[in-house]
Design an enzyme around this catalytic site. Structure first.
Site, PDB file in Angstrom:
ATOM      1  N   GLU A   1       0.824  -1.211   0.000  1.00  0.00           N
ATOM      2  CA  GLU A   1       0.000   0.000   0.000  1.00  0.00           C
ATOM      3  C   GLU A   1       0.860   1.264   0.000  1.00  0.00           C
ATOM      4  OE1 GLU A   1      -4.131  -1.262   2.070  1.00  0.00           O
ATOM      5  OE2 GLU A   1      -2.376  -1.544   3.350  1.00  0.00           O
TER       6      GLU A   1
ATOM      7  N   GLU B   1      -3.686 -10.365   3.841  1.00  0.00           N
ATOM      8  CA  GLU B   1      -4.506 -10.029   5.010  1.00  0.00           C
ATOM      9  C   GLU B   1      -5.699 -10.963   5.227  1.00  0.00           C
ATOM     10  OE1 GLU B   1      -2.399  -6.143   4.095  1.00  0.00           O
ATOM     11  OE2 GLU B   1      -3.241  -7.825   2.947  1.00  0.00           O
TER      12      GLU B   1
END
Length: 270
Positions: A120, A140
């Protein structure tokens, strides 16, 4: 000139600012490191001498594994509404994922595995250069979480939608060469050429008139999601202070004059 804050290493090379994440073994980012990166990027944003930033990491295997899961597990960092512990003025996670008032370009120089929040961070940069052995992943979901510091917003805009879903749902790793084919990253280079290439790009950008350089990002942010017609309207009518200043600047006049006189322009950011 360089300085160490243990978790990050900062260096100024003329107009180029370098931030190196330095948290062995996986360069994971806890809340204090995230805030330090935010402070560093605010310094870059506010210093008129600095024109371009490079974000990289120490080591050869991992750029960043993202959030420090040990910090989450110990309770040192909370997961529920985690963003409330971030200083909103410092750009959210890692200081860059939500830094909406940064108009200067940032280059990601990825030295290794780029996963989770590390991915990210890379997606929040303007240009991405990766070493050949780099892979990208979002692991995740098996941890009972989703990537919520920019991947949900940015990844489906960088990849074909279903390919983005493969990464989000299945957590599969994408090699740098494949990412380059999709246009998700700009360039893949041998590991030993990574920083040389990033610094060459940064040096080239540092030669551009500062107001023109910063206008690119300001305008792109303003027209994001608008139709072509509405984009023109926004450029002509919205409040875009850097773009307006650029149009009236001495640098713009100097650039034209230097072109006519067949010489190198002398820009001063005015």
């Amino acid at each position: 000139m360089s300085e160490s804050e243990q978790d990050i290493i900062l260096a100024e090379n003329g107009a180029v600012f370098e931030i190196t994440i330095n948290r062995p073994k996986v360069n994971a980012i806890d809340l204090p490191t995230s805030r330090k990166m935010g402070q560093a990027l605010a310094r870059f944003r506010d210093d008129p001498k600095l024109k371009v930033c490079i974000i990289t990491a120490a080591g050869e295997k991992i750029f960043s594994a993202g959030w420090d899961l040990k910090s989450l597990d110990s309770g040192a960092t909370q997961l529920d509404n985690w963003w409330e512990n971030e200083d909103a003025s410092l750009g959210g996670f890692a200081g860059i994922t939500e830094l909406w008032n940064l108009n200067k370009p940032v280059i990601a120089a990825l030295n290794g595995l780029t996963i989770g929040g590390g991915f990210e961070i890379a997606l929040a940069c303007d240009l991405i250069i990766a070493a050949e052995h780099v892979e990208f992943a979002l692991p995740e979901l098996p941890l009972g979480m989703i990537p919520d510091a920019g991947a949900m917003q940015r990844l489906p805009r960088r990849l074909p939608y279903n390919i983005a879903l493969e990464m989000l749902y299945l957590g599969r790793r994408m090699p740098a060469a494949e990412a380059a084919r999709y246009g998700m990253i700009n360039k893949v280079v041998p590991a030993e050429q990574l920083m040389t290439t990033a610094r060459q790009w940064a040096a080239q950008l540092a030669q551009v008139a500062p107001l023109a350089l910063q206008s690119i990002k300001e305008v792109l942010r303003a027209v994001d999601g608008a139709s072509i017609r509405d984009s023109f309207h926004k450029m002509r009518n919205d409040k875009l202070p850097t773009y307006r200043e650029m149009l009236r600047s001495n640098d713009a006049a100097e650039g034209v004059k230097a072109f006519v006189e067949k010489r190198k322009p002398d820009f001063h950011g005015q």
